[in-house]
Enzyme design. Structure first.
Site, PDB file in Angstrom:
ATOM      1  CD  GLU A  67      -0.186   2.383  -1.433  1.00 44.27           C
ATOM      2  OE1 GLU A  67      -0.074   2.035  -2.445  1.00 44.27           O
ATOM      3  OE2 GLU A  67      -0.047   3.404  -0.708  1.00 44.27           O
ATOM      4  CG  ASP A  84       1.596  -0.235  -4.795  1.00 40.82           C
ATOM      5  OD1 ASP A  84       0.248   0.419  -4.920  1.00 40.82           O
ATOM      6  OD2 ASP A  84       2.473   0.123  -4.097  1.00 40.82           O
ATOM      7  CB  ILE A  86      -0.643   3.522  -8.932  1.00 40.77           C
ATOM      8  CG1 ILE A  86      -1.762   3.378  -9.755  1.00 40.77           C
ATOM      9  CG2 ILE A  86       0.519   4.268  -9.556  1.00 40.77           C
ATOM     10  CD1 ILE A  86      -2.271   4.733 -10.103  1.00 40.77           C
ATOM     11  CG  ASP A  87       5.655   1.007  -6.094  1.00 41.40           C
ATOM     12  OD1 ASP A  87       5.312   1.330  -4.899  1.00 41.40           O
ATOM     13  OD2 ASP A  87       6.748   1.067  -6.544  1.00 41.40           O
ATOM     14  CB  THR A  89       0.480   7.495  -5.818  1.00 40.58           C
ATOM     15  OG1 THR A  89       0.391   6.074  -6.209  1.00 40.58           O
ATOM     16  CG2 THR A  89      -0.592   8.209  -6.069  1.00 40.58           C
ATOM     17  CG  ASP A 212       5.701   0.332  -1.370  1.00 38.73           C
ATOM     18  OD1 ASP A 212       4.922   0.706  -2.277  1.00 38.73           O
ATOM     19  OD2 ASP A 212       5.995   0.928  -0.273  1.00 38.73           O
TER      20      ASP A 212
HETATM   21  P1  2AM Z   1       3.517   4.423  -3.538  1.00 35.18           P
HETATM   22  O1  2AM Z   1       3.822   5.132  -4.491  1.00 35.18           O
HETATM   23  O2  2AM Z   1       2.859   3.375  -3.822  1.00 35.18           O
HETATM   24  O3  2AM Z   1       3.251   4.937  -2.245  1.00 35.18           O
HETATM   25  C1  2AM Z   1       9.141   5.780  -3.652  1.00 35.18           C
HETATM   26  O4  2AM Z   1      10.107   6.024  -2.897  1.00 35.18           O
HETATM   27  C2  2AM Z   1       8.563   4.671  -3.195  1.00 35.18           C
HETATM   28  O5  2AM Z   1       8.048   4.980  -1.796  1.00 35.18           O
HETATM   29  C3  2AM Z   1       7.136   4.055  -3.861  1.00 35.18           C
HETATM   30  O6  2AM Z   1       7.326   2.806  -4.150  1.00 35.18           O
HETATM   31  C4  2AM Z   1       6.091   4.568  -2.995  1.00 35.18           C
HETATM   32  O7  2AM Z   1       5.032   3.698  -3.352  1.00 35.18           O
HETATM   33  C5  2AM Z   1       6.804   4.274  -1.663  1.00 35.18           C
HETATM   34  N1  2AM Z   1       6.023   5.141  -0.713  1.00 35.18           N
HETATM   35  C6  2AM Z   1       5.764   4.841   0.824  1.00 35.18           C
HETATM   36  N2  2AM Z   1       5.226   5.805   1.379  1.00 35.18           N
HETATM   37  C7  2AM Z   1       5.002   6.860   0.566  1.00 35.18           C
HETATM   38  C8  2AM Z   1       4.176   8.026   0.589  1.00 35.18           C
HETATM   39  N3  2AM Z   1       3.574   8.305   1.827  1.00 35.18           N
HETATM   40  N4  2AM Z   1       4.106   8.700  -0.527  1.00 35.18           N
HETATM   41  C9  2AM Z   1       4.435   8.432  -1.667  1.00 35.18           C
HETATM   42  N5  2AM Z   1       5.100   7.195  -1.817  1.00 35.18           N
HETATM   43  C10 2AM Z   1       5.294   6.210  -0.820  1.00 35.18           C
HETATM   44 CA    CA Z   2       0.661   2.816  -4.268  1.00 39.91          CA
END
Ligand code: 2AM
Ligand code: CA
Length: 268
Positions: A67, A84, A86-87, A89, A212
């Site tokens: 990512e 990813d 941190i999924d 974040t 994700d």
């Molecule tokens: P992330 O934390 O790796 O960004 C939450 O609904 C999910 O949407 C999470 O898996 C998150 O992944 C993802 N996501 C996609 N776009 C995002 C963004 N712009 N900000 C935060 N989460 C996002």
């Molecule tokens: Ca992430």
């Protein structure tokens, strides 16, 4: 366990330690905005660096799709790690307790091995293609609850393409009426693992990126789950529209999507 799965577990555990350290030191508030509502913390960057280091030491010639260092390159037949760091974040940045490390190993455009590690509860989900799915080493299976009226559904709220929001909320409203409830944990990788472990029966979201879902989907499929894009096709990795469940709840969610999302918006 394949050497790829072993390496992914090792990398996820090392990354999780780093994330915990940031969390304990309250260092995770050095937040950078990649775009509106799009956060990256120092912990994301440190986690990704560690994962790539461990994977590259073992497999120096493999491709990496991660990512925070994402290139626009699509997926080829080559050996590729989809990461990813941190999924969830946004959860991490607010100290809301659901965030994961997600590592999928792909070859010939198919997931071969997958790890999702939820950092707070130290839940380690693993799967190898054809070898089943596991939580902390114990086999997991999708829920046998086939009645949508008694199903718990997980979802996520969108960050982009907000012109779809009104239709998406109609879908949400219908599911509140017609299921046992809807949950929004905040990490798609974790939602897929909960589905795999039988803690809920369905999941849908849009605006997701490949990292994700690249690992969580193999875990879900190996636990007996069904996944597709919103038109029922298999473009769920890059298609940004994702729906999954046990067989019956997946069909139910596809019908609900068809009812509430206009035909022209079912595909991106
Ligand atoms: P992330 O934390 O790796 O960004 C939450 O609904 C999910 O949407 C999470 O898996 C998150 O992944 C993802 N996501 C996609 N776009 C995002 C963004 N712009 N900000 C935060 N989460 C996002
Ligand atoms: Ca992430």
């Amino acid at each position: 366990m394949s050497i790829e799965l072993e390496t992914a577990v090792k990398a996820a555990e090392a990354a999780s330690k780093i994330i915990r350290k940031y969390s304990e030191q309250n260092k995770h508030f050095d937040i950078e905005l990649k775009g509106k509502n799009d956060l990256v913390t120092d912990a994301d960057l440190a986690s990704e660096k560690e994962i790539i280091k461990i994977i590259s030491e073992q497999f120096p010639d493999d491709q990496i799709l991660a990512e925070e260092s994402a290139s626009n390159a699509g997926l080829t037949d080559a050996r590729t790690w989809i990461i990813d760091p941190i999924d969830g974040t946004t959860n991490f940045a607010h100290r809301f307790p659901v965030f994961c490390v997600s590592i999928g190993f792909w070859e010939h455009q198919q997931a071969q091995a997958a790890v999702v590690l939820e950092v707070n509860q130290n839940e380690l989900y693993t799967a190898g293609k054809g070898e089943g799915a596991f939580l902390n080493g114990i086999p997991i299976h999708i829920s046998k609850q086939t009645n949508p009226g008694q199903a718990l559904i997980a979802t996520g709220f969108p960050y982009k393409e907000l012109d779809l929001l009104d239709d998406y909320l109609e879908l949400f409203k219908s599911l509140i009426h017609n299921t046992h409830g809807v949950r929004r944990p905040g990490s798609a990788a974790y939602d897929l693992c909960c589905l795999a472990a039988g803690r809920c029966e369905g999941f849908y979201e849009y605006g997701l990126a490949p990292w994700d879902v690249a690992a969580g989907t193999l875990i879900l499929q190996e636990a007996g789950g069904v996944v597709s894009d919103w038109s029922g096709g298999d473009n769920w990795l890059f298609g940004e529209r994702y729906v999954a469940g046990n067989h019956q709840v997946h069909s139910f969610l596809l019908d609900e999507i068809k009812k509430h999302i206009p035909a022209g918006k079912i595909e991106r």
